[in-house]
Structure formats: C-alpha cells, structure tokens
Design an enzyme around this catalytic site. Sequence first.
Site, mmCIF file in Angstrom:
data_model
loop_
_atom_site.group_PDB
_atom_site.id
_atom_site.type_symbol
_atom_site.label_atom_id
_atom_site.label_comp_id
_atom_site.label_asym_id
_atom_site.label_seq_id
_atom_site.Cartn_x
_atom_site.Cartn_y
_atom_site.Cartn_z
ATOM 1 N N SER A 35 6.638 -0.709 -6.682
ATOM 2 C CA SER A 35 6.631 0.270 -5.593
ATOM 3 C C SER A 35 7.343 -0.304 -4.381
ATOM 4 C CB SER A 35 5.175 0.571 -5.217
ATOM 5 O OG SER A 35 5.121 1.283 -4.010
ATOM 6 N N TYR A 53 -3.714 -2.410 -2.891
ATOM 7 C CA TYR A 53 -2.906 -1.768 -3.935
ATOM 8 C C TYR A 53 -1.505 -2.388 -3.966
ATOM 9 C CZ TYR A 53 0.703 1.454 -5.460
ATOM 10 O OH TYR A 53 1.829 1.962 -6.018
ATOM 11 N N LYS A 103 0.786 -4.877 -6.819
ATOM 12 C CA LYS A 103 2.168 -4.706 -7.306
ATOM 13 C C LYS A 103 2.992 -5.964 -7.034
ATOM 14 C CE LYS A 103 1.867 -0.501 -8.905
ATOM 15 N NZ LYS A 103 1.894 -0.270 -10.352
ATOM 16 N N TYR A 146 9.692 2.034 -6.682
ATOM 17 C CA TYR A 146 9.846 3.457 -6.368
ATOM 18 C C TYR A 146 9.675 3.696 -4.883
ATOM 19 C CZ TYR A 146 7.863 3.577 -11.163
ATOM 20 O OH TYR A 146 7.556 3.360 -12.471
HETATM 21 C C1 UD1 Z 1 2.118 6.388 0.039
HETATM 22 C C2 UD1 Z 1 1.480 5.035 -0.018
HETATM 23 C C3 UD1 Z 1 2.363 4.134 -0.844
HETATM 24 C C4 UD1 Z 1 2.552 4.719 -2.226
HETATM 25 C C5 UD1 Z 1 3.137 6.122 -2.078
HETATM 26 C C6 UD1 Z 1 3.192 6.821 -3.418
HETATM 27 C C7 UD1 Z 1 0.162 4.835 2.051
HETATM 28 C C8 UD1 Z 1 0.040 4.145 3.373
HETATM 29 N N1 UD1 Z 1 1.266 4.518 1.328
HETATM 30 O O1 UD1 Z 1 3.375 6.270 0.686
HETATM 31 O O2 UD1 Z 1 1.800 2.856 -0.937
HETATM 32 O O3 UD1 Z 1 3.402 3.906 -2.991
HETATM 33 O O4 UD1 Z 1 2.314 6.924 -1.242
HETATM 34 O O5 UD1 Z 1 3.931 7.991 -3.297
HETATM 35 O O6 UD1 Z 1 -0.696 5.603 1.637
HETATM 36 N N2 UD1 Z 1 1.754 12.391 6.017
HETATM 37 C C9 UD1 Z 1 1.223 13.276 6.938
HETATM 38 N N3 UD1 Z 1 0.142 14.035 6.574
HETATM 39 C C10 UD1 Z 1 -0.436 13.961 5.330
HETATM 40 C C11 UD1 Z 1 0.129 13.063 4.384
HETATM 41 C C12 UD1 Z 1 1.216 12.280 4.767
HETATM 42 O O7 UD1 Z 1 1.704 13.374 8.063
HETATM 43 O O8 UD1 Z 1 -1.417 14.673 5.065
HETATM 44 C C13 UD1 Z 1 2.954 11.604 6.385
HETATM 45 C C14 UD1 Z 1 2.734 10.094 6.363
HETATM 46 O O9 UD1 Z 1 2.261 9.635 7.608
HETATM 47 C C15 UD1 Z 1 4.150 9.615 6.033
HETATM 48 C C16 UD1 Z 1 4.723 10.715 5.154
HETATM 49 O O10 UD1 Z 1 3.931 11.878 5.434
HETATM 50 O O11 UD1 Z 1 4.935 9.531 7.207
HETATM 51 C C17 UD1 Z 1 4.644 10.403 3.675
HETATM 52 O O12 UD1 Z 1 3.298 10.074 3.324
HETATM 53 P P1 UD1 Z 1 2.838 9.887 1.804
HETATM 54 O O13 UD1 Z 1 3.302 11.027 1.000
HETATM 55 O O14 UD1 Z 1 1.360 9.605 1.829
HETATM 56 O O15 UD1 Z 1 3.652 8.624 1.323
HETATM 57 P P2 UD1 Z 1 3.707 7.135 1.936
HETATM 58 O O16 UD1 Z 1 2.676 6.912 2.973
HETATM 59 O O17 UD1 Z 1 5.104 6.835 2.320
#
Ligand code: UD1
Length: 334
Positions: free
Chosen positions: A124, A148, A152, A176
């Site tokens: 990841s 987590y 990895k 990924y």
């Molecule tokens: C997350 C994980 C990462 C994992 C990946 C799998 C965390 C901190 N990181 O990545 O380790 O490999 O998923 O796909 O959990 N966001 C919102 N509202 C929400 C959900 C997300 O604003 O309800 C924002 C987050 O702050 C971020 C973006 O959307 O800026 C993407 O979030 P997310 O889809 O959870 O992915 P990651 O955090 O990048």
Amino acid sequence: MAILVTGGAGYIGSHTSVQLLNAGYDIVVIDNLSNSKFSTLQRVREITDRDFTFYQADLLDRETLRNIFSSHRIEAVIHFAGLKSVGESARIPLHYYHNNITGTLNLCEVMQKHGVKKLVFSSSATVYGVPEQVPITEEAALGATNPYGRTKLMLEQILYDLWLSDTEWSIALLRYFNPIGAHPSGKIGEDPRGIPNNLVPYVSQVAAGKLKELSIFGGDYCTPDGTGIRDYIHVMDLADGHLKALDKVLTEAGIEAFNLGTGKGYSVLEVVDAFRKATGKTIPVTYTTRRPGDVDVSIAAPDKAREKLGWVAKRDIGVMCEDAWRWQANNLTD
Ligand code: UD1
C-alpha cells in the site's frame, strides 16, 4: 498449473480474479470470508463464465495451506489476504500484527517448502507515511503511521530478507494508491461492513440515501481548495496491474516495489463533483475536523510500473464514479 489467490473474495482480490480468469489462467482461491462474502465468488464465476476451486480457510491454518499446495500445482501466488482498516488496527494492533504478519509467514513457509517462489504482494502507498514530496517515487523514504501500515512495511522488509536468503524468489511489491470503482457489470465492488471509512464508498451511500451527508475531514489542508488530495485508481486498472506484475514474476527472479496509481490527484471536493456529474445525484456535504493520520496530498509517480511492467492506468475519474455508483445502485438491498 494454477495461480493461488489469497483473499480472492475481497474487493481487489475479486476483481483481479476476474481478470486472471479472463486472461485464461486457472486459479485457486483461499479466503476466510472474514470481511467478504461467498456470493462474490459466485459472481466472479458469472462474469467470467469460468469455474475455480475455493477454500474457505485462514492463512493462520498451516495444515490447510499445506494441503492446498499438495492438492494443486501452484505456479505463483497473488497475496491479498489481510486486515486493512487503519482505525481498527490502532484499536487492536496485536490482532493486526498476528493476522497479517503470521499469515504471510505461514504462506511463504509453505510456498518455500513446495518450491513455489513467485509472489505478487498486496502492499500500500501507506508505507510512505507522510510523503516528503509528491509525486511519490518508489525510492521515497518509508515510514508508516499506523499499525496496519506497519504490517505492510514490515512484510515488505520480511520479503526482502527472504529474497536475500534465496535469490530464486521472484517478488513484486505492489503499492496501491486509492482504489475505487467496481467491475463495469455492477456485479462485484467494494462492500464495506457497517459505515464506510473511505471516501467513495461513503459518497456512494450518501447518493443512495443510506447516509445523510458526507463529512469532509478538514477544509484547511495545504491544497488549492483546502481538502485532501489523493491519487484514485480504478480497481480494474489495479487488477490489470497485478496481471502485469504476475507476468514479471513468472519470467524473472528478483524483488521490486511498484507504485500502482494514475499520477493524477483529486481533492475531496473534486471527487464529490465528479460523482455528482457521473450519477446526477446530489451529495450534501459538511465540514468537520481532520481525521488523525491524514496527509495533505498523496500522488503516485507511476513511471516505474509503466517502464518495467508495461502498465498504465486507463480509466478516468468519471468512469471510476460511474462504476462505483452502478455497483452501489445494484446492491441497495445488501
Ligand atoms: C485510506 C487509509 C489507507 C488505505 C486506504 C485504502 C487512512 C488514514 N488511510 O486512505 O491506509 O490504504 O484508505 O483505500 O484511513 N475523507 C473525507 N470524508 C470521509 C472519508 C474520507 O473527507 O468520510 C477524505 C480523507 O480525509 C482523505 C480522502 O477523503 O482526504 C480519501 O480518504 P480515504 O478514502 O479514507 O483514503 P485514504 O485516507 O487516502
């Protein structure tokens, strides 16, 4: 000869299984169904019109693993099985370390015993922690920020040591970025249990009326619109990346890490906008505080995968949202 797919009923595992079957590979799937469903495997069969052997088993169960390797001629392994929730990993770290690390050690030991030394490993971009610069190349400093991510990172290091001890091993470490979207049939996709943690599954459930509004985790990031930027990649492109990595491990020994991303970043607001355009749905949003551990920007430099694997991501953000929505809309009763 068959390819063993661990975690083949999961989100990325099921899409990769489809592409493997479509490409003519025979596969054997092992999954403990702890975060996936048996019905997904049936849908993989429907989509591809092909059959395969499935074992509902855990990688912690070495005896079953040995039996699987004795019963099939396994040529290579694509290893997806593992726990993957960042928040949960902070609450139950021992469970994460035990499951992800011991499960992989068992797998590698049994592979070694049976002379199977070709492995594609599901890593990841989380191994980069807080990136010093973007786009992120494979040479960037490593340092995960949660248990987590550390499983990895530790597994990458363990696999490197394994290769050092026996250079006949051939291992691809696939890092990924943010996989989203679903198979275009709408039959398989990401199926989180409970309230989704990740952005696109959450947005999909808002669009479906299951959740009221999206909470944007912070509007004060160092980005043009203040929301976090990520490199979203269509899960079908990701699946294709595994087939390219498999070609490589089947033909040459060595160990290498590859970023699988598009090289393009989208902010939370841009994703919401793309989703609205792709689906015609309204997505109410509200701003809340930052989620601990989130970074401002994460974007892949995907050049190495292009040059060495001959792989590039082809599907754009609009297709990613359309496919995510088709899957969500088809599965409203699940
Ligand atoms: C997350 C994980 C990462 C994992 C990946 C799998 C965390 C901190 N990181 O990545 O380790 O490999 O998923 O796909 O959990 N966001 C919102 N509202 C929400 C959900 C997300 O604003 O309800 C924002 C987050 O702050 C971020 C973006 O959307 O800026 C993407 O979030 P997310 O889809 O959870 O992915 P990651 O955090 O990048």
